[in-house]
Design an enzyme around this catalytic site. Sequence first.
Site, PDB file in Angstrom:
ATOM      1  N   ARG A  43       0.831  -1.217   0.000  1.00  0.00           N
ATOM      2  CA  ARG A  43       0.000   0.000   0.000  1.00  0.00           C
ATOM      3  C   ARG A  43       0.867   1.270   0.000  1.00  0.00           C
ATOM      4  O   ARG A  43       0.522   2.276  -0.632  1.00  0.00           O
ATOM      5  CB  ARG A  43      -0.922  -0.039   1.227  1.00  0.00           C
TER       6      ARG A  43
ATOM      7  N   TYR B 267     -24.356   5.543  -2.709  1.00  0.00           N
ATOM      8  CA  TYR B 267     -23.102   6.295  -2.650  1.00  0.00           C
ATOM      9  C   TYR B 267     -23.138   7.479  -3.617  1.00  0.00           C
ATOM     10  O   TYR B 267     -22.663   8.576  -3.300  1.00  0.00           O
ATOM     11  CB  TYR B 267     -21.921   5.388  -3.007  1.00  0.00           C
TER      12      TYR B 267
END
Length: 340
Positions: free
Chosen positions: A34, A147
């Site tokens: 990440r 959303y």
Amino acid sequence: MIFIDACFRRATPYTPIWMMRQAGRYLREYQEVRQKAKNFLDLCANVKLASEVTLQPIEILDVDAAILFSDILLLPYAMGLPLEFLPNVGPKFTHTITSLEDIQALKPQAHQQLDYVYEIVSSVRAQLDKSKALIGFSGAPWTLATYMIEGQGSKTYQHSKRLLYSQPEMLHALLDKLTTELIAYLSKQAEAGANALMIFDSWAGALELEAYLTFGWGYIQKITHALKAKHPNIPLIVFPKGVGAYLAHLGGEFEVFGCDWGTPLAMAKDILGDRYVLQGNLEPARLYSQVAMSEGVERIFETMGKKEGFIFNLGHGMIADLPRAHALELVSLVRQKSRH
């Protein structure tokens, strides 16, 4: 593939297991990858890094299926809604759907803008052991619509529900557009090498029964019908979270029904077990304690037995601070208790 065999209720040597959010922050290896990406969206679009993350749970945990590392909101993003992932907030659309004009302005054929997703699927499938399955996925139309209307996760779904009850035709226009894109998006994942496809309806439980059947489940049925016609040998998994009370009303063309931890597995078995393979549903927080985890596993196998047609999973995703060692132990425990 033992996972695919289980999806089709074929005999398996043990109950297959994988975990939602199995590639995530509880793994040090994930955190290291990440850090190589500028942000979460960059990680999702980086074929090399996203492939590496997708494969990590296979290499570390030896689960029976990998699930594509991606995000359900990539499709609305490709449709033209600007998206950012904010620390301690999560995903947020900086422009939301407030009018029919906003819906009409969404880009058509948005699934064609997501070639990097299909490249990740192909890359992972090429590296994955032939005994392990690869699951592609998407969000369900209702969850994606919330959303896009709210801008981010919501506790009340105020704007989405106002639209549903005051301007239902406008919500249907958005759901129709999403459904068309999702059928093509999931189909392309199958063509790229996904062995199974899963539809996440994370906010299914936000609606009363009649509204969910019309604005939620009805669109999932359209997607699964289209996918089964085109890909009859690809098992379909549906995961509508929070609708345990509605189980008797849910049916369609799919193989596997994912149960969240709020749905008693015995009830799901009684209502759906003859028609669908069940997947679930250990409460993820049980992994904080080896004793609680073992008790939960024992209870699930007391309900389901060792019969064909069951896939062990969590009732929702892995939590970021769960002990990695307990995830490893869970896989071993499930194999040990379910081996014929």
